[in-house]
Design an enzyme around this catalytic site. Structure first.
Site, PDB file in Angstrom:
ATOM      1  N   GLU A  46      -0.321  -6.256  -7.947  1.00 48.45           N
ATOM      2  CA  GLU A  46       0.297  -5.504  -6.834  1.00 48.45           C
ATOM      3  C   GLU A  46      -0.351  -4.123  -6.744  1.00 48.45           C
ATOM      4  O   GLU A  46      -0.632  -3.505  -7.773  1.00 48.45           O
ATOM      5  CB  GLU A  46       1.797  -5.339  -7.153  1.00 48.45           C
ATOM      6  CG  GLU A  46       2.558  -4.439  -6.200  1.00 48.45           C
ATOM      7  CD  GLU A  46       3.978  -4.086  -6.711  1.00 48.45           C
ATOM      8  OE1 GLU A  46       4.168  -3.930  -7.936  1.00 48.45           O
ATOM      9  OE2 GLU A  46       4.887  -3.982  -5.858  1.00 48.45           O
ATOM     10  N   ASN A 106       3.958  -3.118   1.672  1.00 46.08           N
ATOM     11  CA  ASN A 106       3.397  -3.446   0.356  1.00 46.08           C
ATOM     12  C   ASN A 106       2.911  -4.895   0.486  1.00 46.08           C
ATOM     13  O   ASN A 106       3.713  -5.825   0.517  1.00 46.08           O
ATOM     14  CB  ASN A 106       4.493  -3.290  -0.712  1.00 46.08           C
ATOM     15  CG  ASN A 106       3.963  -3.470  -2.126  1.00 46.08           C
ATOM     16  OD1 ASN A 106       2.892  -4.020  -2.331  1.00 46.08           O
ATOM     17  ND2 ASN A 106       4.738  -3.028  -3.104  1.00 46.08           N
ATOM     18  N   LYS A 123       5.695  -7.610   1.057  1.00 44.40           N
ATOM     19  CA  LYS A 123       6.810  -7.649   0.090  1.00 44.40           C
ATOM     20  C   LYS A 123       8.167  -7.506   0.770  1.00 44.40           C
ATOM     21  O   LYS A 123       8.394  -6.549   1.532  1.00 44.40           O
ATOM     22  CB  LYS A 123       6.602  -6.534  -0.939  1.00 44.40           C
ATOM     23  CG  LYS A 123       7.605  -6.509  -2.090  1.00 44.40           C
ATOM     24  CD  LYS A 123       7.185  -5.435  -3.091  1.00 44.40           C
ATOM     25  CE  LYS A 123       8.071  -5.373  -4.314  1.00 44.40           C
ATOM     26  NZ  LYS A 123       7.594  -4.356  -5.282  1.00 44.40           N
ATOM     27  N   GLU A 142       9.978   2.848  -3.499  1.00 40.75           N
ATOM     28  CA  GLU A 142       9.436   1.844  -2.562  1.00 40.75           C
ATOM     29  C   GLU A 142      10.211   1.814  -1.249  1.00 40.75           C
ATOM     30  O   GLU A 142       9.633   1.566  -0.191  1.00 40.75           O
ATOM     31  CB  GLU A 142       9.436   0.458  -3.209  1.00 40.75           C
ATOM     32  CG  GLU A 142       8.383   0.330  -4.285  1.00 40.75           C
ATOM     33  CD  GLU A 142       8.104  -1.108  -4.647  1.00 40.75           C
ATOM     34  OE1 GLU A 142       7.755  -1.911  -3.763  1.00 40.75           O
ATOM     35  OE2 GLU A 142       8.240  -1.435  -5.844  1.00 40.75           O
ATOM     36  N   CYS A 168       5.843  -8.691  -7.157  1.00 41.69           N
ATOM     37  CA  CYS A 168       6.629  -7.993  -8.179  1.00 41.69           C
ATOM     38  C   CYS A 168       8.124  -8.288  -8.143  1.00 41.69           C
ATOM     39  O   CYS A 168       8.546  -9.333  -8.605  1.00 41.69           O
ATOM     40  CB  CYS A 168       6.372  -6.488  -8.119  1.00 41.69           C
ATOM     41  SG  CYS A 168       6.945  -5.691  -9.643  1.00 41.69           S
ATOM     42  N   ASN A 193       3.925  -4.334 -11.010  1.00 39.99           N
ATOM     43  CA  ASN A 193       3.867  -3.056 -11.735  1.00 39.99           C
ATOM     44  C   ASN A 193       5.274  -2.843 -12.256  1.00 39.99           C
ATOM     45  O   ASN A 193       6.160  -2.430 -11.498  1.00 39.99           O
ATOM     46  CB  ASN A 193       3.550  -1.888 -10.794  1.00 39.99           C
ATOM     47  CG  ASN A 193       2.118  -1.824 -10.323  1.00 39.99           C
ATOM     48  OD1 ASN A 193       1.311  -1.075 -10.848  1.00 39.99           O
ATOM     49  ND2 ASN A 193       1.801  -2.586  -9.287  1.00 39.99           N
TER      50      ASN A 193
HETATM   51  N1  CDV Z   1       7.043  -2.905  -8.463  1.00 40.60           N
HETATM   52  C1  CDV Z   1       8.259  -3.449  -8.657  1.00 40.60           C
HETATM   53  O1  CDV Z   1       8.795  -4.145  -7.798  1.00 40.60           O
HETATM   54  N2  CDV Z   1       8.849  -3.170  -9.851  1.00 40.60           N
HETATM   55  C2  CDV Z   1      10.172  -3.620 -10.175  1.00 40.60           C
HETATM   56  C3  CDV Z   1      10.847  -2.621 -11.074  1.00 40.60           C
HETATM   57  C4  CDV Z   1      11.203  -1.386 -10.332  1.00 40.60           C
HETATM   58  C5  CDV Z   1      12.097  -3.175 -11.716  1.00 40.60           C
HETATM   59  C6  CDV Z   1      10.167  -4.986 -10.860  1.00 40.60           C
HETATM   60  O2  CDV Z   1      10.993  -5.812 -10.476  1.00 40.60           O
HETATM   61  O3  CDV Z   1       9.397  -5.205 -11.785  1.00 40.60           O
END
Ligand code: CDV
Length: 311
Positions: A46, A106, A123, A142, A168, A193
């Site tokens: 990501e 994103n 996303k 975000e 993510c 991330n």
């Molecule tokens: N980049 C993300 O979406 N990170 C989230 C964190 C904030 C919990 C994740 O679900 O990994």
């Protein structure tokens, strides 16, 4: 057998000061290693081109927009597309997308083996908050910098199979996998991330966070009989640690490859897309066993309402 040899190309930390050109050069090194190892497909994280900027609170839109790409490919990323096409490798990676009409997403893209973009995903489950919060260990903005994705969860016929993407936090929501599962997805790719610590609670150990990461991938894979390829950006970015644990998960829910560092690292597995058949036709034969007349709440309601508390 319908084999796709996949490389999960984890990236180590990207600092604020690092240029896109430097990051793309690292991505090409991983791509060259993937070519030597016979990969058909390489998946990057990501927001692969920059530091994970949503941890920084910014008020000036020009400061924010420096992290966004106005076109893809562009001057900085074209060498990656060219290297992928030269080796006949399909790629997927995430980046911050600024559309011609000024919308921020994103995003991740998927190419075929000629380097042509054949799929895009934006996303949908955006974690965090939109305003600065002074009672947490670090920010996760975000909801400030991105709109929720507007493309749904599409799947794409490429590499001889049915491919889908999420990003993510999407990996933690069963709806993500199920919507793609209902389109016959055979491989879900995602970048992440994930901070090693919880911004809101110092009581959550990193091992619990890694457990929940693996649990989400493994459950999504098993319950939808799909391969899942999850790729981290890892390591310490400007004092902010992100965990690694990039993983390739088989349709039976077992992890078949996992990264061992928090640096640039390639893990490779040959995935037989026909290995999805047993789960799709037997254990989770959706057409035969799903009872959609009982699932209405899934799309009617977001938050839980306890009986008796209805308006
Ligand atoms: N980049 C993300 O979406 N990170 C989230 C964190 C904030 C919990 C994740 O679900 O990994």
């Amino acid at each position: 057998m319908r084999n796709v040899t996949v490389g999960a190309a984890q990236l180590g930390p990207i600092q604020k000061a690092d240029s896109r050109q430097a990051v793309v050069a690292r991505m090409i090194v991983l791509l060259e290693e993937a070519a030597e190892k016979g990969c058909d497909f390489v998946v990057f994280p990501e927001l692969a081109l920059t530091t994970f900027f949503p941890r920084w609170y910014m008020e000036d839109q020009a400061d924010v927009d420096q992290y966004f790409e106005r076109e893809m490919p562009n001057a900085a990323t074209r060498p990656l597309f060219e290297a992928a096409a030269k080796h006949g490798i399909a790629i997927s990676f995430g980046y911050a997308e600024l559309t011609p009409d000024g919308q921020h997403y994103n995003t991740s893209i998927l190419t075929d083996k000629t380097g042509a973009i054949v799929g895009k995903y934006r996303k949908i489950h955006l974690p965090g908050h939109a305003e600065y919060e002074d009672d947490i260990a670090f920010q996760h903005l975000e909801k400030r910098y991105f709109l929720p994705g507007d493309l749904g969860f599409p799947v794409f016929n490429v590499l001889g199979g049915v491919m889908g993407m999420c990003i993510c936090n999407d990996r933690r929501w069963p709806e993500t996998y199920r919507v793609m599962g209902l389109q016959g997805v055979e491989m879900v790719t995602l970048g992440f991330n994930t901070p090693s610590t919880n911004a809101r609670s110092s009581n959550e150990p990193e091992e619990d966070r890694v457990f929940h990461h693996r649990l989400s991938l493994q459950a999504g894979a098993y319950q939808n009989a799909t391969w899942v390829v999850a790729v981290a950006k890892a390591g310490v970015e400007d004092d902010h640690p992100l965990f690694g644990c990039s993983a390739i998960v088989a349709p039976n829910g077992k992890i078949v490859a996992e990264s061992v560092t928090e640096e640039d690292e390639l893990i490779v597995h040959t995935c037989d897309l026909d290995a999805t058949r047993f789960g799709k036709e037997t254990v989770f034969n959706f057409a035969k066993h799903r009872r959609i007349e009982h699932y209405g709440l899934i799309t009617e309601r977001t938050g839980a309402i306890v009986p008796g508390d209805e308006e």
